[in-house]
Design a protein around this motif. Structure first.
Motif, PDB file in Angstrom:
ATOM      1  N   HIS A 128       0.951  -1.202   0.062  1.00  0.00           N
ATOM      2  CA  HIS A 128       0.064   0.085   0.274  1.00  0.00           C
ATOM      3  C   HIS A 128       0.951   1.307   0.114  1.00  0.00           C
ATOM      4  N   ILE A 129       0.317   2.377   0.122  1.00  0.00           N
ATOM      5  CA  ILE A 129       0.820   3.839  -0.004  1.00  0.00           C
ATOM      6  C   ILE A 129       2.102   3.634   1.113  1.00  0.00           C
TER       7      ILE A 129
ATOM      8  N   TYR B 170       5.838   4.716   0.236  1.00  0.00           N
ATOM      9  CA  TYR B 170       6.370   5.965   0.770  1.00  0.00           C
ATOM     10  C   TYR B 170       7.623   5.650   1.354  1.00  0.00           C
TER      11      TYR B 170
ATOM     12  N   ASN C  71      -5.815   9.458   4.604  1.00  0.00           N
ATOM     13  CA  ASN C  71      -6.359   9.538   3.333  1.00  0.00           C
ATOM     14  C   ASN C  71      -7.754  10.438   3.301  1.00  0.00           C
TER      15      ASN C  71
ATOM     16  N   PRO D 130      -0.834   2.223  -4.380  1.00  0.00           N
ATOM     17  CA  PRO D 130       0.044   3.092  -5.297  1.00  0.00           C
ATOM     18  C   PRO D 130      -0.005   2.861  -6.612  1.00  0.00           C
TER      19      PRO D 130
ATOM     20  N   LEU E  32       4.677  12.897  -3.152  1.00  0.00           N
ATOM     21  CA  LEU E  32       4.785  12.376  -1.724  1.00  0.00           C
ATOM     22  C   LEU E  32       6.127  12.967  -1.097  1.00  0.00           C
TER      23      LEU E  32
END
Ligand code: ME8
Length: 518
Positions: free
Chosen positions: A21-22, A26, A293, A308, A324
């Motif tokens: 996931h994000i 990141y 979010n 992502p 980001l």
């Protein structure tokens, strides 16, 4: 230019109980931008990422999926491996903790600790949160759950313990002597006060399930997943072969990049394990913040987990990377919102930088037959802008080395904006009609400034920077930071390819209203 040195940096290894996931993207992106920067700066870089495949959480997820733990981790580690080509991560290795090289390393670290009487056999009775793979003291619980909200279960089993309590003073003096070891500073203070509060010995083995690295010489136990996992950083540079060239070159790691939730493992347990085994601890641990979010905490239950790959499809890869690293001061928490993303994409990238490049390249096509123009005598304004672009690398390097990505981008955009002011003041489209030589000089200065901007932005927006450098006919070999300044200057007369836009605008008829703003 900095002298060549080796720089080993790592992401956490990700649990394979779920898909990327994000948050994963990141942490890895922050490492990737730095790895790319350092390589362009002439350093010998090793950038590691991978997957954390043992422990109760993964075992439980495999059971729920109805397959063996091994087949489960083989399958679930794949999307993490595939994240690198999708987001342009340039990791040099991808480690899995189920690999033989890692099991050997984890067991060797255990033996070193045991041989030094840093590990002893006892029994654990207390709380454990599988979701966090963390032991919690009764006093830490909030309403019967872990401080993170994870459910806890009572565990009572024979266990080996690491003598963490012995390392309290050594850790405190280590933090004192190495003020850059933990960043940012607020996190450093949190860790120091945690250690000052007193350390108890740490349970480092489990007997109630089997999915882990077997404890050497005691088949009933498997290693605590965090002790196993942290060792990955050494496995990948050759441990236990401490005489290997990789280990000598890359250990101690220069940087472990982690999220704020896992700082304690990296800044307290890990250096204590290493000091206890008489191995040098890493140089630095940076704890970044967490993304929400559209203002809400990201969670599977809420169903607002950000993929992502979907963001890349929607906004573009360079756009996501830029957003980001630019949107929040690195280290702080940040909020992902569609409006904020579009503002950065259309404002900073398309309007400020993209337009500048397009205007300059189009004028060169039109007024200079598509060739790098010939510069005549320089005026003060020309010199000032050119110098600001040539000198940009100094503050940008300083910011990257502190992981202050937002500052680096701010510095770069200061020059982008100065170039926009310059182009409007000089108005080469008007000059062209009255003094073609002067117009050529202005366009040459702008092309050189754009070359510098593209060089330094490569670590963050590699594809777009590459396209800009292609359009300036800069050879691949001439894209490192050693070509900054007059040494890499564009040669007048060089034929340039037909220009095309590099930072498209996001166009959508119905951007959610009332959010973000200008
Ligand atoms: O912790 N925003 O693995 P993991 C930003 N296996 N970052 C986030 C985030 C969010 N909303 N959610 C998660 C582990 N992260 C261990 C590491 S290392 C020896 C072992 C970050 O898959 C989080 O802070 O849970 C962490 O850095 C990573 O994503 C997730 O790690």
């Amino acid at each position: 230019m900095a002298t060549t040195q080796s720089y080993y940096l790592t992401t956490p290894i990700y649990y394979v109980n779920d898909k990327p996931h994000i948050g994963h993207a990141y942490t890895s992106l922050a490492c990737d931008a730095l790895a790319r920067f350092l390589r362009l700066d002439g350093d010998d870089v090793k950038f590691l990422t991978g997957t954390d495949e043992h422990g109760q959480k993964v075992e439980k997820a495999a059971k729920e999926a109805g397959i063996s733990a091994q087949s489960f981790v083989d399958k679930m580690s794949q999307p993490f491996r595939a994240l690198s080509p999708a987001i342009g991560f340039t990791n040099d290795d991808f480690i899995r903790t189920t690999e033989a090289r890692h099991i050997a390393a984890a067991q060797q670290l255990w033996r070193e600790l045991r041989a030094r009487d840093q590990i002893y056999l006892g029994s654990y009775a207390g709380w454990y949160a599988v979701r966090d793979e963390t032991y919690y003291a009764e006093s830490e619980l909030i309403d019967g759950a872990a401080p993170t909200g994870a459910p806890v279960e009572w565990v009572e089993e024979p266990s080996y313990f690491f003598r963490l309590s012995r390392w309290q003073d050594r850790l405190l003096s280590f933090y004192d002597e190495n003020p850059d070891f933990i960043a940012p500073a607020t996190r450093r203070n949190e860790v120091i006060s945690f250690v000052r509060g007193g350390l108890t010995d740490l349970s480092v083995s489990r007997t109630s399930f089997r999915w882990g690295v077997p404890v050497p010489d005691d088949d009933a136990h498997i290693m605590y997943v965090w002790m196993d996992a942290l060792t990955n950083y050494m496995t990948a540079v050759g441990y236990p072969h401490t005489d290997s060239s990789d280990f000598k070159k890359y250990w101690p790691a220069r940087l472990h990049m982690v999220g704020k939730d896992i700082l304690r493992f990296h800044a307290v347990f890990w250096p204590a394990f290493l000091m206890a085994a008489e191995i040098d601890p890493p140089k630095r641990v940076f704890a970044h913040g967490w993304w929400t979010n559209e203002g809400e905490k990201i969670s599977k239950t809420v169903g607002n987990v950000i993929d992502p790959l979907v963001l890349i499809d929607t906004y573009g890869l360079d756009q996501l990377r830029y957003f980001l690293l630019r949107e929040v001061p690195f280290g702080n928490d940040g909020d992902f919102s569609h409006q904020a993303m579009v503002n950065r994409m259309n404002g900073d990238l398309a309007n400020d930088f993209g337009n500048l490049v397009q205007r300059v390249l189009a004028m060169i096509q039109r007024y200079c037959d598509g060739r790098v123009p010939l510069a005549g005598p320089l005026e003060d304004a020309d010199e000032a802008l050119l110098r600001s672009a040539q000198n940009l690398i100094t503050p940008v390097r300083d910011a990257f080395l502190r992981q202050a990505y937002h500052e680096a981008l701010d510095d770069i955009w200061r020059v982008v904006r100065s170039a926009n002011v310059y182009i409007d003041q000089q108005a080469p489209w008007k000059l062209q009609k009255i003094d073609a030589n002067r117009a050529a000089t202005v366009l040459y200065i702008l092309a050189e400034v754009i070359r510098h901007l593209a060089l330094v932005i490569q670590p963050v927006t590699p594809t777009a920077a590459g396209k800009i450098l292609d359009q300036l006919a800069v050879n691949l070999a001439d894209r490192t930071f050693s070509r900054i300044g007059p040494v890499g200057a564009l040669e007048s007369g060089t034929l340039l390819p037909e220009p095309s836009g590099v930072f498209p605008r996001f166009t959508e008829l119905s951007i959610p209203s009332g959010e973000g703003g200008g």
